[in-house]
Structures are given as structure tokens and as C-alpha cells.
Design an enzyme around this catalytic site. Structure first.
Site, PDB file in Angstrom:
ATOM      1  N   GLN A  16       0.775  -1.247   0.000  1.00  0.00           N
ATOM      2  CA  GLN A  16       0.000   0.000   0.000  1.00  0.00           C
ATOM      3  C   GLN A  16       0.808   1.301   0.000  1.00  0.00           C
ATOM      4  O   GLN A  16       0.502   2.230  -0.749  1.00  0.00           O
ATOM      5  CB  GLN A  16      -0.950   0.016   1.205  1.00  0.00           C
ATOM      6  CG  GLN A  16      -1.869   1.218   1.203  1.00  0.00           C
ATOM      7  CD  GLN A  16      -2.774   1.354   2.409  1.00  0.00           C
ATOM      8  OE1 GLN A  16      -3.293   2.422   2.664  1.00  0.00           O
ATOM      9  NE2 GLN A  16      -3.004   0.296   3.159  1.00  0.00           N
ATOM     10  N   GLU A 138       1.282  -1.100   8.307  1.00  0.00           N
ATOM     11  CA  GLU A 138       0.474   0.030   8.769  1.00  0.00           C
ATOM     12  C   GLU A 138       0.374   0.166  10.298  1.00  0.00           C
ATOM     13  O   GLU A 138       0.739   1.183  10.865  1.00  0.00           O
ATOM     14  CB  GLU A 138      -0.940  -0.120   8.167  1.00  0.00           C
ATOM     15  CG  GLU A 138      -1.976   0.843   8.690  1.00  0.00           C
ATOM     16  CD  GLU A 138      -1.723   2.270   8.244  1.00  0.00           C
ATOM     17  OE1 GLU A 138      -1.484   2.486   7.056  1.00  0.00           O
ATOM     18  OE2 GLU A 138      -1.781   3.175   9.100  1.00  0.00           O
ATOM     19  N   ASP A 167       0.604   3.889   5.957  1.00  0.00           N
ATOM     20  CA  ASP A 167       0.852   3.521   4.555  1.00  0.00           C
ATOM     21  C   ASP A 167       0.557   4.677   3.606  1.00  0.00           C
ATOM     22  O   ASP A 167       1.448   5.238   2.977  1.00  0.00           O
ATOM     23  CB  ASP A 167      -0.026   2.326   4.173  1.00  0.00           C
ATOM     24  CG  ASP A 167       0.558   1.011   4.651  1.00  0.00           C
ATOM     25  OD1 ASP A 167       1.771   0.964   4.888  1.00  0.00           O
ATOM     26  OD2 ASP A 167      -0.191   0.042   4.781  1.00  0.00           O
ATOM     27  N   GLY A 246      -8.124  20.890  19.096  1.00  0.00           N
ATOM     28  CA  GLY A 246      -7.751  22.292  19.306  1.00  0.00           C
ATOM     29  C   GLY A 246      -8.378  22.857  20.556  1.00  0.00           C
ATOM     30  O   GLY A 246      -8.854  22.133  21.427  1.00  0.00           O
ATOM     31  N   GLY A 247      -8.405  24.158  20.646  1.00  0.00           N
ATOM     32  CA  GLY A 247      -8.939  24.801  21.843  1.00  0.00           C
ATOM     33  C   GLY A 247     -10.459  24.900  21.844  1.00  0.00           C
ATOM     34  O   GLY A 247     -11.050  25.426  22.791  1.00  0.00           O
TER      35      GLY A 247
HETATM   36  N1  CAO Z   1      12.215  -9.926  -9.441  1.00  0.00           N
HETATM   37  C1  CAO Z   1      12.903 -10.700  -8.571  1.00  0.00           C
HETATM   38  N2  CAO Z   1      12.799 -10.591  -7.227  1.00  0.00           N
HETATM   39  C2  CAO Z   1      11.955  -9.666  -6.765  1.00  0.00           C
HETATM   40  C3  CAO Z   1      11.203  -8.826  -7.602  1.00  0.00           C
HETATM   41  C4  CAO Z   1      11.360  -8.978  -9.006  1.00  0.00           C
HETATM   42  N3  CAO Z   1      10.688  -8.227  -9.876  1.00  0.00           N
HETATM   43  N4  CAO Z   1      10.440  -8.002  -6.833  1.00  0.00           N
HETATM   44  C5  CAO Z   1      10.705  -8.328  -5.547  1.00  0.00           C
HETATM   45  N5  CAO Z   1      11.620  -9.304  -5.499  1.00  0.00           N
HETATM   46  C6  CAO Z   1      12.208  -9.933  -4.315  1.00  0.00           C
HETATM   47  C7  CAO Z   1      12.983  -8.946  -3.489  1.00  0.00           C
HETATM   48  O1  CAO Z   1      14.229  -8.727  -4.069  1.00  0.00           O
HETATM   49  C8  CAO Z   1      13.051  -9.686  -2.163  1.00  0.00           C
HETATM   50  O2  CAO Z   1      14.041 -10.680  -2.227  1.00  0.00           O
HETATM   51  P1  CAO Z   1      15.200 -10.893  -1.108  1.00  0.00           P
HETATM   52  O3  CAO Z   1      14.477 -10.985   0.201  1.00  0.00           O
HETATM   53  O4  CAO Z   1      15.837 -12.150  -1.552  1.00  0.00           O
HETATM   54  O5  CAO Z   1      16.082  -9.715  -1.164  1.00  0.00           O
HETATM   55  C9  CAO Z   1      11.708 -10.424  -2.106  1.00  0.00           C
HETATM   56  O6  CAO Z   1      11.182 -10.354  -3.430  1.00  0.00           O
HETATM   57  C10 CAO Z   1      10.660  -9.926  -1.162  1.00  0.00           C
HETATM   58  O7  CAO Z   1      10.631  -8.517  -1.019  1.00  0.00           O
HETATM   59  P2  CAO Z   1      10.198  -7.851   0.384  1.00  0.00           P
HETATM   60  O8  CAO Z   1      11.127  -8.343   1.441  1.00  0.00           O
HETATM   61  O9  CAO Z   1      10.108  -6.404   0.216  1.00  0.00           O
HETATM   62  O10 CAO Z   1       8.730  -8.427   0.581  1.00  0.00           O
HETATM   63  P3  CAO Z   1       8.083  -9.077   1.903  1.00  0.00           P
HETATM   64  O11 CAO Z   1       6.762  -9.599   1.478  1.00  0.00           O
HETATM   65  O12 CAO Z   1       9.004 -10.045   2.553  1.00  0.00           O
HETATM   66  O13 CAO Z   1       7.877  -7.844   2.895  1.00  0.00           O
HETATM   67  C11 CAO Z   1       7.053  -5.670   3.547  1.00  0.00           C
HETATM   68  C12 CAO Z   1       6.834  -6.932   2.705  1.00  0.00           C
HETATM   69  C13 CAO Z   1       5.975  -4.665   3.182  1.00  0.00           C
HETATM   70  C14 CAO Z   1       6.938  -6.009   5.036  1.00  0.00           C
HETATM   71  C15 CAO Z   1       8.446  -5.108   3.255  1.00  0.00           C
HETATM   72  O14 CAO Z   1       8.587  -4.921   1.864  1.00  0.00           O
HETATM   73  C16 CAO Z   1       8.742  -3.794   3.978  1.00  0.00           C
HETATM   74  O15 CAO Z   1       9.002  -3.742   5.167  1.00  0.00           O
HETATM   75  N6  CAO Z   1       8.762  -2.678   3.233  1.00  0.00           N
HETATM   76  C17 CAO Z   1       9.112  -1.376   3.731  1.00  0.00           C
HETATM   77  C18 CAO Z   1       8.032  -0.794   4.598  1.00  0.00           C
HETATM   78  C19 CAO Z   1       6.715  -0.736   3.901  1.00  0.00           C
HETATM   79  O16 CAO Z   1       6.557  -0.209   2.826  1.00  0.00           O
HETATM   80  N7  CAO Z   1       5.711  -1.236   4.615  1.00  0.00           N
HETATM   81  C20 CAO Z   1       4.336  -1.024   4.243  1.00  0.00           C
HETATM   82  C21 CAO Z   1       3.830  -1.945   3.274  1.00  0.00           C
HETATM   83  S1  CAO Z   1       2.191  -1.477   2.933  1.00  0.00           S
HETATM   84  O17 CAO Z   1       1.350  -2.050   4.205  1.00  0.00           O
END
Ligand code: CAO
Length: 422
Positions: A16, A138, A167, A246-247
Site C-alpha cells: 500500500q 500500517e 501507509d 484544538g482549543g
Molecule cells: N524480481 C525478482 N525478485 C523480486 C522482484 C522482481 N521483480 N520483486 C521483488 N523481489 C524480491 C525482493 O528482491 C526480495 O528478495 P530478497 O528478500 O531475496 O532480497 C523479495 O522479493 C521480497 O521482497 P520484500 O522483502 O520487500 O517483501 P516481503 O513480502 O518479505 O515484505 C514488507 C513486505 C511490506 C513487510 C516489506 O517490503 C517492507 O518492510 N517494506 C518497507 C516498509 C513498507 O513499505 N511497509 C508497508 C507496506 S504497505 O502495508
């Protein structure tokens, strides 16, 4: 002509926070290329599915006006394509878990090497420090940013809010950072890094609560209901229920039908400037001159009694009748609108903030359009892309791949299986 015409965005965002940012930039005219893992895509495509086989509303409502390129950025040919894309784009936006881009081989140094004009923008859960490596969603941001401790009722558990301030709020912060960096690049000729940590974004949105934290040193917060009830303050800004920030004291009050309708409520503010109008409206003209009620200071310890009296009146009116009665008298009030009412709201539909969009897999659905209105930049909300819908178009039109070279990319598996593309 749109505000961000000619700006090309390499969109590595998912879920998001990042997608809200790039959707806004797309609405303002940027060409947003959403890069997704072949065969998988943004995880939200298949989360909270309501129409089997179709992209979910979670995905469609956050990814309008974008193009989708499927690309495996861990595949050698995929890396070659990505390198060329970085050369052709103005902004790279990502909200991967910390370190993911470095592990992919496209950290800030490498991106700058490829394109020194590139702006690289990231959402992370926390800024540099103890928690910088943590994954964040979030509600974690709402809790770590001071929102939860100051939301909810006194004596009750901390509460997260329905507004996605962690988010979507951070997405907004990031979009502002990106547009500022684009402006600065006009003068400097250089790109830069833009970081919007979710905790910091929530803190920014909670600044009035940090204001109150400091005011506590000067004594109790007189406008908080707990003060009127004689409940002492502790060391931190307390939860204040529905008190206004606010106030000007304000509360949520019952309206006609509250017994059966969970949203038959109004917000009512006893603004000092219109106190006499309020007294007339609620049938208490004697309060206008009574020293116990005539001044804001005199009213503070009596807010419970005052709002109970106002509520006796609001309970005789619907929330819309309260609005109609208060508006001509300049009394600030607002109906508690349900999502059903928002979806049907004529004004929001007329302004383009509530829109109906056609989608080939799911049919027609309601979404939130661009909430920012520019007089010289018309926003047309277009449906979200299907997974990899624009892969070939992007490879050929932007990167100039054709013939054998294009076939080589496809055969490498870098863009996955291509369906229904010319
Ligand atoms: N081709 C190949 N690999 C890809 C890719 C692509 N096109 N797109 C993503 N990937 C891979 C990434 O490189 C990553 O691999 P590694 O872990 O090996 O480096 C993997 O996919 C997963 O990516 P991620 O760690 O970002 O995803 P997740 O589901 O594990 O975590 C989230 C999700 C949201 C917790 C994390 O991305 C995060 O903390 N983001 C920052 C904060 C944020 O935006 N949070 C709010 C999200 S909205 O609620």
C-alpha cells in the site's frame, strides 16, 4: 498537458504505502512503470479476493493509471533490462524490505552510476537507527509513531485508526519528496535519494499530540474532557476519546435513529465565537449571559453537562438535519458518514474523488480518485494494469528491443510468460 508530463517512473512498490505514492504521481501525469515479479506480481493482486480469478480491489484501487512490466530482476537478462530502464527513467520508487535492492545489485551507488539524474525514493518502516532493518506494516507504524497511544478512550487500550496514516500517509510524504527532488534537479542537474520512513510520517501527522506533551509541563490540559472530570494527568499525552484537538471543545453526539443506525452521529463543536447561536439552537438562551456558561473558561469544567444538553437536541434531528441547522448559524458540525454514504455521495462523485472504473476481469467498481485538484491538470482515472500487460510495449517502445533481441529477452524467461500481447 499534465503536471508531470514527460516524467517516467520505475515503480518497484508493492502493497500500500509505495503504490499510493506512485498512483498519485501517475494521476498527475507521470508514466509509471510498475515492475512485478513474473507469474506473481504485487502480492495484493491476490489478497482479500472478492471476485475469483480477478485482481482484488486491494490491488486495483492502489494501482490506477500505471503500466505493468513483469521482470525477474534476479535473472541476468532481467538485470540487463533493468539497467537500461534505470537509464531511461527519472525516478525509481521502492518499498522493499530494507536491503532488498542492494541484494538485487541495484543499491544507490549503482543506480547513480547508471543514471546520475535518477531520483531514488524509498519508503521504509523506520529511519536509520536501532530499527532500520525491521519490516513494517500500517499498524506497526501507527503504534511506533505515537498515533495509537493518543487514540481511543481514556482508561481503555491504545487504538489504531481506520485512516491509513502509516501507509497512505507515508505515500503522500514520499510523493511530495519526489516532486521536490524533481524541481531541485532542474537546477542542480543531479538526482538524489528521498527517504520517507513510516514512523516519521506518522509522527508528523501526530504533531499536535507532541505539542500537548510539552504543554503538560505547564499544567493540566484544560480542553481535555478528563480535566473537566477531575481526572489527573500522567506523564504522557493521554488518549482523549473524541475530544477535538484544538482549543474549541467538540464531541461526537447521538442523532435521531442512533438506536438502530451505528452511524447516526454528528460531530459538534462548541466554538466560542458562536456560543450564543448554540444556546438559541439547543433551547438554552439563558446560558448566553449566565457567568457559569458565558465564557470558554467557565464552560470547561461543565463540558459533560453542556454536551449532554446539546445531545438532547441532536437526538431529535438526523445528522443531516443537524448540519442544515448549524451551517446557517456558522456552528461547526459534521455528520459521521459511513463508507456506504461516502460511496454514494453526490458531491464526492461530482468532484472526481469517488469514481467508477471498468475492469476487464472484475467489471465495474468504485474507487477513490485523485483527492488533489489542479486547475490546469485534468486527472482521468484509468483502470489498474493486468499482470505484465505492458511488458512488450515497454521493452520495445521505451528500450527499443525488437526482432531477435526482443526474442532473446523473452526466451531468457526474464519477463515470464507473455499472454495476449502483440
Ligand atoms: N524480481 C525478482 N525478485 C523480486 C522482484 C522482481 N521483480 N520483486 C521483488 N523481489 C524480491 C525482493 O528482491 C526480495 O528478495 P530478497 O528478500 O531475496 O532480497 C523479495 O522479493 C521480497 O521482497 P520484500 O522483502 O520487500 O517483501 P516481503 O513480502 O518479505 O515484505 C514488507 C513486505 C511490506 C513487510 C516489506 O517490503 C517492507 O518492510 N517494506 C518497507 C516498509 C513498507 O513499505 N511497509 C508497508 C507496506 S504497505 O502495508
Amino acid at each position: 498537458m499534465t503536471a508531470l508530463d514527460g516524467i517516467r517512473i520505475l515503480d518497484f512498490t508493492h502493497v500500500q504505502s509505495g503504490p499510493t505514492c506512485t498512483q498519485l504521481l501517475a494521476w498527475l501525469g507521470a508514466d509509471v512503470i510498475k515492475v512485478e515479479r513474473p507469474g506473481v506480481g504485487d502480492a495484493t493482486r491476490k489478497q482479500l479476493v472478492d471476485v475469483p480469478g480477478a485482481d482484488s480491489l486491494y490491488f486495483t484501487m492502489l494501482n490506477h493509471n500505471k503500466r505493468s512490466l513483469t521482470l525477474n530482476t534476479k535473472n541476468e537478462t532481467g538485470k540487463e533490462v533493468l539497467t537500461r530502464l534505470i537509464g531511461e527513467c527519472d525516478v525509481l520508487v521502492e518499498n522493499f524490505a530494507p536491503g532488498a535492492l542492494d541484494r538485487m545489485g541495484f543499491g544507490w551507488e549503482r543506480v547513480q552510476e547508471i543514471n546520475p539524474r535518477m531520483i531514488m525514493a524509498s519508503v521504509k518502516g523506520f529511519g536509520p537507527g536501532k530499527y532500520e532493518d525491521c519490516k513494517v506494516y500500517e499498524n506497526v507504524a501507527q503504534c511506533a509513531g505515537g498515533s495509537a497511544s493518543t487514540t481511543g478512550h481514556l482508561g481503555d487500550v491504545p487504538m489504531v485508526t481506520g485512516a491509513q496514516i502509516g501507509d497512505s500517509g507515508t505515500g503522500l510524504h514520499l510523493a511530495l519528496g519526489i516532486t521536490a527532488a524533481l524541481l531541485q534537479r532542474e537546477r542542480s542537474g543531479r538526482g538524489q535519494r528521498v527517504l520517507a520512513p513510516m514512523q516519521d510520517g506518522v509522527v508528523n501527522l501526530c504533531r499536535v499530540k507532541l505539542r500537548d506533551q510539552q504543554r503538560l509541563q505547564a499544567g493540566p490540559l484544560a480542553e481535555y474532557s478528563q480535566h473537566g472530570k477531575g481526572i489527573p494527568f500522567g506523564g504522557a499525552t493521554p488518549r482523549a476519546g473524541n475530544d477535538s484537538g484544538g482549543g474549541q471543545p467538540g464531541r461526537i453526539l447521538k442523532c435521531k435513529g442512533w438506536e438502530s443506525d451505528p452511524d447516526a452521529y454528528t460531530y459538534f463543536i462548541t466554538q466560542a465565537a458562536v456560543w450564543k447561536n448554540i444556546c438559541d439552537l439547543i433551547g438554552k438562551p439563558e446560558w448566553k449571559e449566565d457567568p457559569d456558561y458565558a465564557t470558554p473558561a467557565a464552560r470547561l469544567p461543565r463540558l459533560d453537562e453542556i454536551f449532554a444538553t446539546v445531545e438532547e437536541w441532536t437526538k431529535t434531528q438526523t445528522k443531516f438535519e443537524v448540519m442544515d441547522a448549524c451551517n446557517p448559524l456558522d456552528i461547526p458540525a459534521g455528520p459521521i458518514l459511513s463508507m456506504k454514504e461516502i460511496a454514494e455521495d453526490e458531491g464526492l462523485r461530482r468532484s472526481g474523488t469517488i469514481v467508477e472504473v471498468d475492469h476487464p476481469e472484475r467489471g465495474r467498481y468504485i474507487s477513490v480518485g485523485c483527492p488533489i485538484k489542479l486547475s490546469d491538470c485534468k486527472v482521468e482515472v484509468k483502470r489498474s494494469p493486468l499482470l505484465g500487460e505492458h511488458s512488450i510495449e515497454i521493452l520495445s517502445d521505451i528500450l527499443g528491443y525488437s526482432g531477435d533481441e526482443l526474442q532473446r529477452v523473452i526466451d531468457s524467461g526474464a519477463v515470464g510468460e507473455l499472454k495476449d500481447q502483440g
